[in-house]
Design a protein around this motif. Structure first.
Motif, PDB file in Angstrom:
ATOM      1  N   LEU A 111       0.829  -1.208   0.000  1.00 29.70           N
ATOM      2  CA  LEU A 111       0.000   0.000   0.000  1.00 29.70           C
ATOM      3  C   LEU A 111       0.865   1.261   0.000  1.00 29.70           C
ATOM      4  CD1 LEU A 111      -1.978  -2.249   1.027  1.00 29.70           C
ATOM      5  CD2 LEU A 111      -3.190  -0.423   2.227  1.00 29.70           C
ATOM      6  N   THR A 112       0.323   2.323  -0.567  1.00 26.97           N
ATOM      7  CA  THR A 112       0.923   3.655  -0.487  1.00 26.97           C
ATOM      8  C   THR A 112       0.394   4.317   0.776  1.00 26.97           C
ATOM      9  OG1 THR A 112       1.072   3.865  -2.886  1.00 26.97           O
ATOM     10  CG2 THR A 112       1.093   5.902  -1.603  1.00 26.97           C
ATOM     11  N   VAL A 113       1.303   4.852   1.601  1.00 26.65           N
ATOM     12  CA  VAL A 113       0.944   5.365   2.925  1.00 26.65           C
ATOM     13  C   VAL A 113       1.300   6.840   3.052  1.00 26.65           C
ATOM     14  CG1 VAL A 113       1.261   5.094   5.411  1.00 26.65           C
ATOM     15  CG2 VAL A 113       1.382   3.080   3.911  1.00 26.65           C
ATOM     16  N   PHE A 114       0.293   7.653   3.380  1.00 23.94           N
ATOM     17  CA  PHE A 114       0.501   9.059   3.735  1.00 23.94           C
ATOM     18  C   PHE A 114       0.085   9.220   5.198  1.00 23.94           C
ATOM     19  CE2 PHE A 114       0.824  11.931  -0.162  1.00 23.94           C
ATOM     20  CZ  PHE A 114       1.326  10.930  -0.981  1.00 23.94           C
ATOM     21  N   HIS A 115       0.862   9.994   5.949  1.00 25.26           N
ATOM     22  CA  HIS A 115       0.535  10.241   7.351  1.00 25.26           C
ATOM     23  C   HIS A 115       0.147  11.709   7.524  1.00 25.26           C
ATOM     24  CE1 HIS A 115       0.472   9.173  11.578  1.00 25.26           C
ATOM     25  NE2 HIS A 115       1.172  10.255  11.870  1.00 25.26           N
ATOM     26  N   VAL A 116      -0.868  11.955   8.352  1.00 30.63           N
ATOM     27  CA  VAL A 116      -1.353  13.314   8.614  1.00 30.63           C
ATOM     28  C   VAL A 116      -0.505  13.941   9.710  1.00 30.63           C
ATOM     29  CG1 VAL A 116      -3.323  14.723   9.284  1.00 30.63           C
ATOM     30  CG2 VAL A 116      -3.682  12.610   7.963  1.00 30.63           C
ATOM     31  N   VAL A 117       0.006  15.156   9.448  1.00 30.26           N
ATOM     32  CA  VAL A 117       0.890  15.803  10.420  1.00 30.26           C
ATOM     33  C   VAL A 117       0.474  17.255  10.640  1.00 30.26           C
ATOM     34  CG1 VAL A 117       2.835  14.301   9.865  1.00 30.26           C
ATOM     35  CG2 VAL A 117       2.580  16.455   8.633  1.00 30.26           C
ATOM     36  N   SER A 119       2.659  19.463  12.379  1.00 28.65           N
ATOM     37  CA  SER A 119       3.860  20.212  12.763  1.00 28.65           C
ATOM     38  C   SER A 119       5.059  19.676  11.998  1.00 28.65           C
ATOM     39  CB  SER A 119       4.120  20.090  14.263  1.00 28.65           C
ATOM     40  OG  SER A 119       4.473  18.752  14.587  1.00 28.65           O
ATOM     41  N   LEU A 120       6.136  20.455  11.988  1.00 29.03           N
ATOM     42  CA  LEU A 120       7.368  20.002  11.344  1.00 29.03           C
ATOM     43  C   LEU A 120       7.932  18.786  12.062  1.00 29.03           C
ATOM     44  CD1 LEU A 120       9.686  20.282   9.334  1.00 29.03           C
ATOM     45  CD2 LEU A 120      10.749  21.925  10.909  1.00 29.03           C
ATOM     46  N   HIS A 121       7.913  18.789  13.381  1.00 29.91           N
ATOM     47  CA  HIS A 121       8.434  17.648  14.134  1.00 29.91           C
ATOM     48  C   HIS A 121       7.711  16.365  13.731  1.00 29.91           C
ATOM     49  CE1 HIS A 121       9.959  15.262  17.482  1.00 29.91           C
ATOM     50  NE2 HIS A 121       8.716  14.914  17.752  1.00 29.91           N
ATOM     51  N   ALA A 122       6.403  16.424  13.648  1.00 27.66           N
ATOM     52  CA  ALA A 122       5.619  15.246  13.264  1.00 27.66           C
ATOM     53  C   ALA A 122       5.922  14.833  11.827  1.00 27.66           C
ATOM     54  CB  ALA A 122       4.128  15.526  13.433  1.00 27.66           C
ATOM     55  N   ALA A 123       6.141  15.818  10.952  1.00 30.61           N
ATOM     56  CA  ALA A 123       6.452  15.514   9.555  1.00 30.61           C
ATOM     57  C   ALA A 123       7.779  14.776   9.435  1.00 30.61           C
ATOM     58  CB  ALA A 123       6.481  16.801   8.740  1.00 30.61           C
ATOM     59  N   LEU A 124       8.794  15.257  10.128  1.00 33.69           N
ATOM     60  CA  LEU A 124      10.109  14.606  10.071  1.00 33.69           C
ATOM     61  C   LEU A 124      10.050  13.196  10.651  1.00 33.69           C
ATOM     62  CD1 LEU A 124      12.368  17.616  11.144  1.00 33.69           C
ATOM     63  CD2 LEU A 124      11.962  16.746   8.829  1.00 33.69           C
ATOM     64  N   ARG A 125       9.265  13.027  11.681  1.00 30.60           N
ATOM     65  CA  ARG A 125       9.122  11.703  12.291  1.00 30.60           C
ATOM     66  C   ARG A 125       8.436  10.730  11.324  1.00 30.60           C
ATOM     67  NH1 ARG A 125       5.727  10.154  17.465  1.00 30.60           N
ATOM     68  NH2 ARG A 125       6.892   8.352  18.197  1.00 30.60           N
ATOM     69  N   ALA A 126       7.429  11.225  10.605  1.00 26.50           N
ATOM     70  CA  ALA A 126       6.722  10.374   9.649  1.00 26.50           C
ATOM     71  C   ALA A 126       7.617   9.978   8.486  1.00 26.50           C
ATOM     72  CB  ALA A 126       5.473  11.093   9.147  1.00 26.50           C
ATOM     73  N   VAL A 127       8.400  10.922   7.993  1.00 27.58           N
ATOM     74  CA  VAL A 127       9.331  10.620   6.898  1.00 27.58           C
ATOM     75  C   VAL A 127      10.357   9.592   7.360  1.00 27.58           C
ATOM     76  CG1 VAL A 127      11.146  11.584   5.437  1.00 27.58           C
ATOM     77  CG2 VAL A 127       8.987  12.822   5.730  1.00 27.58           C
ATOM     78  N   GLU A 128      10.840   9.742   8.566  1.00 26.06           N
ATOM     79  CA  GLU A 128      11.794   8.776   9.108  1.00 26.06           C
ATOM     80  C   GLU A 128      11.157   7.393   9.225  1.00 26.06           C
ATOM     81  OE1 GLU A 128      14.715   8.194  13.035  1.00 26.06           O
ATOM     82  OE2 GLU A 128      13.500  10.006  12.796  1.00 26.06           O
ATOM     83  N   ALA A 129       9.855   7.347   9.474  1.00 24.22           N
ATOM     84  CA  ALA A 129       9.148   6.070   9.584  1.00 24.22           C
ATOM     85  C   ALA A 129       8.969   5.387   8.231  1.00 24.22           C
ATOM     86  CB  ALA A 129       7.783   6.280  10.233  1.00 24.22           C
ATOM     87  N   GLY A 130       9.167   6.151   7.133  1.00 25.18           N
ATOM     88  CA  GLY A 130       9.113   5.550   5.810  1.00 25.18           C
ATOM     89  C   GLY A 130       7.852   5.809   5.017  1.00 25.18           C
ATOM     90  N   ASP A 132       5.179   7.346   2.361  1.00 23.65           N
ATOM     91  CA  ASP A 132       5.345   7.772   0.969  1.00 23.65           C
ATOM     92  C   ASP A 132       5.054   9.246   0.778  1.00 23.65           C
ATOM     93  OD1 ASP A 132       5.812   5.088  -0.394  1.00 23.65           O
ATOM     94  OD2 ASP A 132       3.934   4.699   0.657  1.00 23.65           O
ATOM     95  N   GLY A 133       4.274   9.823   1.680  1.00 24.58           N
ATOM     96  CA  GLY A 133       3.920  11.223   1.576  1.00 24.58           C
ATOM     97  C   GLY A 133       3.236  11.698   2.841  1.00 24.58           C
ATOM     98  N   LEU A 134       2.896  12.981   2.861  1.00 21.76           N
ATOM     99  CA  LEU A 134       2.319  13.612   4.040  1.00 21.76           C
ATOM    100  C   LEU A 134       1.032  14.351   3.697  1.00 21.76           C
ATOM    101  CD1 LEU A 134       5.576  15.317   5.389  1.00 21.76           C
ATOM    102  CD2 LEU A 134       4.550  13.195   6.281  1.00 21.76           C
ATOM    103  N   VAL A 135       0.083  14.320   4.623  1.00 22.55           N
ATOM    104  CA  VAL A 135      -1.034  15.261   4.612  1.00 22.55           C
ATOM    105  C   VAL A 135      -0.699  16.297   5.674  1.00 22.55           C
ATOM    106  CG1 VAL A 135      -3.507  15.603   4.923  1.00 22.55           C
ATOM    107  CG2 VAL A 135      -2.665  13.452   3.932  1.00 22.55           C
TER     108      VAL A 135
END
Length: 314
Positions: A111-117, A119-130, A132-135
């Motif tokens: 599956l393609t996974v986007f995480h909702v964030v 803040s910047l801190h949450a965004a960096l954490r989601a990218v580190e988790a792997g 595919d993209g961010l909301v």
């Protein structure tokens, strides 16, 4: 339109419908997918038997791609990942929790996974988790929020400057001009919540839709900043105005009567989640018209700005 979002999601337009509990079901989600966007089915209601039936209906109502949201704070089923994977969808958004919790399992299943964030801190954490993209969700949006909300005008360019994954902008999006603004700030797609709640295909009671149409830009309240539980943005009513002034020990308890509001039309029965963009919504419109007009205005806006400002410095 082609960019990373349309290519990853397999959609005609990079417009995603927000995964609102009890609302993001087959009538609304199929209308969004059939209009070229990405319809999303919610799981935050926790009614997985009903959600399974809604996903089955989606396969009957559309042959276009659609996705599922996992709102981690509101889902109690330990097998939620297996449930989502078994539905045959290829796109999932995760929210309201740790991006590490489900990302690996979902991606391993293809599956393609986007995480909702929020803040910047949450965004960096989601990218580190792997992911595919961010909301990237600005504080002006409706629904459950970070208690330290940041407006999209600040949050979007900040996150875009620090990550390389594609971004879907959420919060304040209702038309082609706001979509163009989001793209200028670094997004490659947009998510609409309040605009879709007020659409013709939205299942909520007409009293809620009428309240959105009647709302001024100042007619939302930001509640529960100091907890317990998540903060949230909602329409101004007698109930929410009282909570705004006085706070409350358990605002989340109001959602035990959510269906009285959602489908019974009792605007004081629970809390009507809504973004500030309610102040710009002037009519209940079919989803197909909303999406078509958004894309047309988006193209007109960027063309007009290009024509107006390109000669500067020439």
């Amino acid at each position: 339109m082609k960019n990373r979002i349309t290519e990853m999601l397999g959609v005609k337009y990079p417009i995603v419908q927000a995964p609102m509990g009890w609302i993001a079901r087959s009538p609304l989600a199929s209308a969004v997918s059939n209009a070229g966007g990405m319809g999303i089915i919610e799981t935050s209601s926790g009614e997985l038997d009903n959600i399974h039936a809604e996903i089955r209906k989606m396969h009957e109502l559309t042959d276009k791609p659609f996705g599922v949201n996992i709102a981690q704070a509101f889902v109690r089923d330990p097998d939620i990942v297996s449930f989502v994977v078994d539905q045959g969808v290829k796109f999932v958004t995760t929210s309201a929790g740790d991006p590490n919790k489900y990302c690996g399992q979902l991606k391993a299943a293809g599956l393609t996974v986007f995480h909702v964030v929020p803040s910047l801190h949450a965004a960096l954490r989601a990218v580190e988790a792997g992911v595919d993209g961010l909301v990237v969700e600005g504080g002006e949006g409706g629904g459950f929020k970070n208690p330290r909300e940041v407006a999209s005008m600040v949050l979007l360019p900040l996150v875009a400057s620090k990550v390389g994954v594609p971004i879907i902008a959420a919060g304040g999006i209702t038309c082609g001009r706001t979509m163009a603004a989001a793209f200028a700030l670094g997004a490659e797609g947009v998510q609409m919540g309040t605009r879709m709640v007020s659409s013709a295909e939205s299942p909520v009671h007409h009293n809620w839709k009428d309240a959105i149409v009647a709302a001024k830009e100042t007619d939302t309240v930001f509640l529960n900043r100091f907890g317990p539980g998540p903060a949230l943005r909602a329409l101004r009513t007698e109930k929410t105005s009282a909570y705004e002034r006085e706070g409350g020990d358990n605002i989340m308890g109001e959602f035990k009567n959510a269906l009285d509001l959602y489908f019974g039309g009792d605007m004081e029965g629970s809390i009507a989640l809504s973004g500030q963009v309610a102040g710009r919504i002037e009519a209940v419109r079919p989803v197909a018209e909303i999406i078509a007009e958004t894309i047309a205005e988006f193209e007109e806006t960027i063309a007009a700005m290009s024509n107006r400002y390109a000669p500067i410095g020439a």
